[in-house]
Design a protein around this motif. Structure first.
Motif, short mmCIF file in Angstrom:
data_model
loop_
_atom_site.label_atom_id
_atom_site.label_comp_id
_atom_site.label_asym_id
_atom_site.label_seq_id
_atom_site.Cartn_x
_atom_site.Cartn_y
_atom_site.Cartn_z
N ARG A 128 0.83 -1.21 0.00
CA ARG A 128 0.00 0.00 0.00
C ARG A 128 0.87 1.26 0.00
O ARG A 128 0.57 2.23 -0.71
CB ARG A 128 -0.95 -0.02 1.20
CG ARG A 128 -2.04 -1.07 1.05
CD ARG A 128 -2.89 -1.23 2.28
NE ARG A 128 -3.68 -0.05 2.63
CZ ARG A 128 -4.77 0.36 1.99
NH1 ARG A 128 -5.19 -0.31 0.92
NH2 ARG A 128 -5.43 1.43 2.40
N LYS A 188 -13.26 1.43 5.51
CA LYS A 188 -12.40 0.28 5.69
C LYS A 188 -11.05 0.68 6.29
O LYS A 188 -10.52 1.75 6.00
CB LYS A 188 -12.16 -0.43 4.35
CG LYS A 188 -13.41 -1.08 3.76
CD LYS A 188 -13.73 -2.40 4.45
CE LYS A 188 -14.83 -3.15 3.69
NZ LYS A 188 -15.10 -4.47 4.31
N ASP A 248 -6.97 -0.92 7.63
CA ASP A 248 -5.99 -2.01 7.60
C ASP A 248 -5.94 -2.72 8.94
O ASP A 248 -5.69 -3.93 9.00
CB ASP A 248 -4.59 -1.45 7.26
CG ASP A 248 -4.56 -0.79 5.90
OD1 ASP A 248 -4.31 -1.49 4.91
OD2 ASP A 248 -4.81 0.43 5.83
N TYR A 301 -10.13 -4.42 5.87
CA TYR A 301 -9.83 -4.95 4.54
C TYR A 301 -9.65 -6.47 4.64
O TYR A 301 -9.44 -7.02 5.72
CB TYR A 301 -8.57 -4.31 3.98
CG TYR A 301 -8.73 -2.87 3.55
CD1 TYR A 301 -9.58 -2.54 2.50
CD2 TYR A 301 -8.03 -1.86 4.20
CE1 TYR A 301 -9.74 -1.22 2.11
CE2 TYR A 301 -8.17 -0.53 3.81
CZ TYR A 301 -9.04 -0.21 2.76
OH TYR A 301 -9.19 1.09 2.39
N ASP A 302 -9.68 -7.14 3.49
CA ASP A 302 -9.58 -8.60 3.48
C ASP A 302 -8.29 -9.12 4.09
O ASP A 302 -8.23 -10.26 4.53
CB ASP A 302 -9.71 -9.12 2.04
CG ASP A 302 -11.11 -8.90 1.48
OD1 ASP A 302 -12.04 -8.71 2.29
OD2 ASP A 302 -11.27 -8.93 0.24
#
Length: 468
Positions: free
Chosen positions: A247, A349, A351, A387-388
């Motif tokens: 990121r 969302k 992290d 996030y996923d």
């Protein structure tokens, strides 16, 4: 009104009684005696213990309130009744008064002359096997000097103190004594629990040998985390270091949601040292004001704070993350007095979600998190705002093993993997729940973010992350 001696013949869980007693060494002075029966009484023969209040700390909430007394008792396992004896405290806190630890910290009250009083305050059941031995417990900490900067009241947390302290560190065998200066936030409801602690440095740049609490102006230093469990919480980011690096390399700042602001040490560190955009959640506006005035928490585009109940905020953010327009920032929430302090453009969302909430009831002792936070619907909401590849790190103070087992089981039902980090103080554990399989920080292929993380917090905690 005279106190009936029969009051103390039986144990009454959670009963708290205070009275004055003539000082055996100073006939014109009075002692304050406080007697508390444990809310949890053992099944076997009761044990009574006494404790002398350190001289010049009689007004400290630790020794002058029932909540402080309760915490002292709960930290003394197996004690049925704790008798606290000290000089009469001065009403309230004096902001101008500086505490200095006496050179000779022995109690100025002759223990032998108080033995008849201690026996008279012991329950009848403690005499079943003869005259009981009543141990005198000692209270020791590393505070050399302190001064209260402000005493204020929050609408939710109640009375709180901001204080500067000088600590004696490294005084063990073979270690040099080192002076350290900290700023602390404490709540009266649990006075033994330090809510926030940060390093402070002199405004004038003096060396430590010339610094004196109350005589020199200090400013916050948020480059280092000193609260025991905050460094392990940050170390949990090592589990997703490759994702954060991706990121950063793509020009996106990683984002953290910090539930429980306190003095804001964690928020400030994530922003200034690791480059995160941070959103905090704090239930009390006065705590936020204190964090900004005394602990260096900046209000800008990189750190924003939501004022409101933590569970309500997370569920509302999750509601928005699912694509609904209503939620925490809607009209209904505004009517509850909740609002965003800063920009209203809060990302759906994150992290990482970091949770630092303790139970507010001193009767249960120090424990974290509140049971309400680990209900399944709350954990599912927290999962929705990640996030996923994200993770949730939470500070845990388990009052017993059963509590911790139920806690971990609740997380297993919602998240993909579970890790723990031992803080090393015998009290806190950092529990880490991930959304997907992770690559450990000690995998041998560290990137720029992980290298920086190790330099900032020391890699020991990153290497100690254990999958459970």
């Amino acid at each position: 009104m005279a106190l009936d001696p029969a009051t103390f013949e039986t144990l009454a869980p959670s009963r708290f009684v205070t009275f004055t007693f003539p000082h055996p060494s100073h006939p014109n002075s009075l002692l304050r005696v406080a007697v508390l029966d444990s809310p949890i009484q053992p099944a076997d023969s009761p044990r009574v213990a006494a404790m002398f209040v350190p001289e010049h700390r009689e007004s400290d909430w630790i020794f002058s309130t029932d909540s402080g007394h309760l915490q002292l008792l709960l930290n003394s396992p197996g004690i049925s009744r704790l008798i606290l004896i000290g000089n009469q405290p001065i009403a309230g806190y004096c902001l101008s008064k500086i505490y200095h630890r006496p050179i000779n910290n022995d109690p100025n009250i002759p223990e032998v002359t108080l033995k008849p009083l201690l026996l008279a305050l012991s329950p009848k059941s403690s005499f079943e096997n003869g005259i009981p031995e009543i141990p005198v417990l000692s209270y020791e900490d590393n505070v050399i000097s302190s001064v209260v900067l402000e005493h204020c009241i929050g609408s939710f947390v109640g009375e709180m103190l901001v204080e500067d302290v000088e600590l004696e560190c490294g005084s063990g065998v073979g270690q040099c004594i080192k002076r350290e200066f900290r700023r602390r936030l404490r709540f009266k409801r649990m006075p033994n629990l330090i809510q926030t602690e940060i390093p402070i440095v002199s405004e004038e740049g003096f060396g430590s040998d010339r610094l004196k609490i109350g005589e020199v102006e200090f400013r916050p230093d948020n480059k280092v985390l000193v609260h025991p469990y905050l460094t392990p919480m940050v170390a949990s980011l090592g589990l997703m270091g490759s994702r954060i690096e991706e990121r950063i390399q793509s020009g996106v700042r990683p984002k953290a949601l910090c539930v429980g602001v306190g003095g804001g040490a964690l928020l400030a560190f994530l922003k200034t040292q690791l480059g995160f955009d941070v959103v905090g959640v704090e239930v009390d506006k006065e705590v936020l004001r204190v964090a900004r005035q005394y602990f260096g928490l900046d209000g800008n585009d990189s750190i924003r704070v939501l004022i409101g109940d933590a569970i309500n905020v997370i569920e509302s953010l999750a509601y928005r993350a699912k694509g609904h327009n209503l939620g925490y920032f809607g009209v209904h929430e505004a009517e509850n007095g909740s609002y965003l302090c800063g920009s209203s453009d809060v990302n759906n969302k994150f992290d990482v979600v970091m949770v630092d909430l303790d139970c507010s009831d001193a009767k249960n002792g120090t424990s974290a998190p509140p049971l309400e936070f680990v209900r399944k619907h709350v954990l599912l909401a927290a999962k929705l705002v990640l996030y996923d590849f994200g993770l949730l790190a939470i500070n845990v103070i388990p009052p017993n093993r059963s509590f911790y087992e139920k806690l971990t089981q609740a997380f297993r039902e919602v998240f993909h993997e579970l890790y723990e980090i031992e803080v090393g103080n015998g009290e806190n554990i950092v529990l880490v729940a991930t959304m997907s399989p992770t690559m450990s920080s000690n995998s041998g292929c560290e990137n720029s973010f992980l290298i920086r993380l190790r330099l900032l917090i020391s890699g020991a905690y990153m290497d100690s992350i254990r999958k459970i």
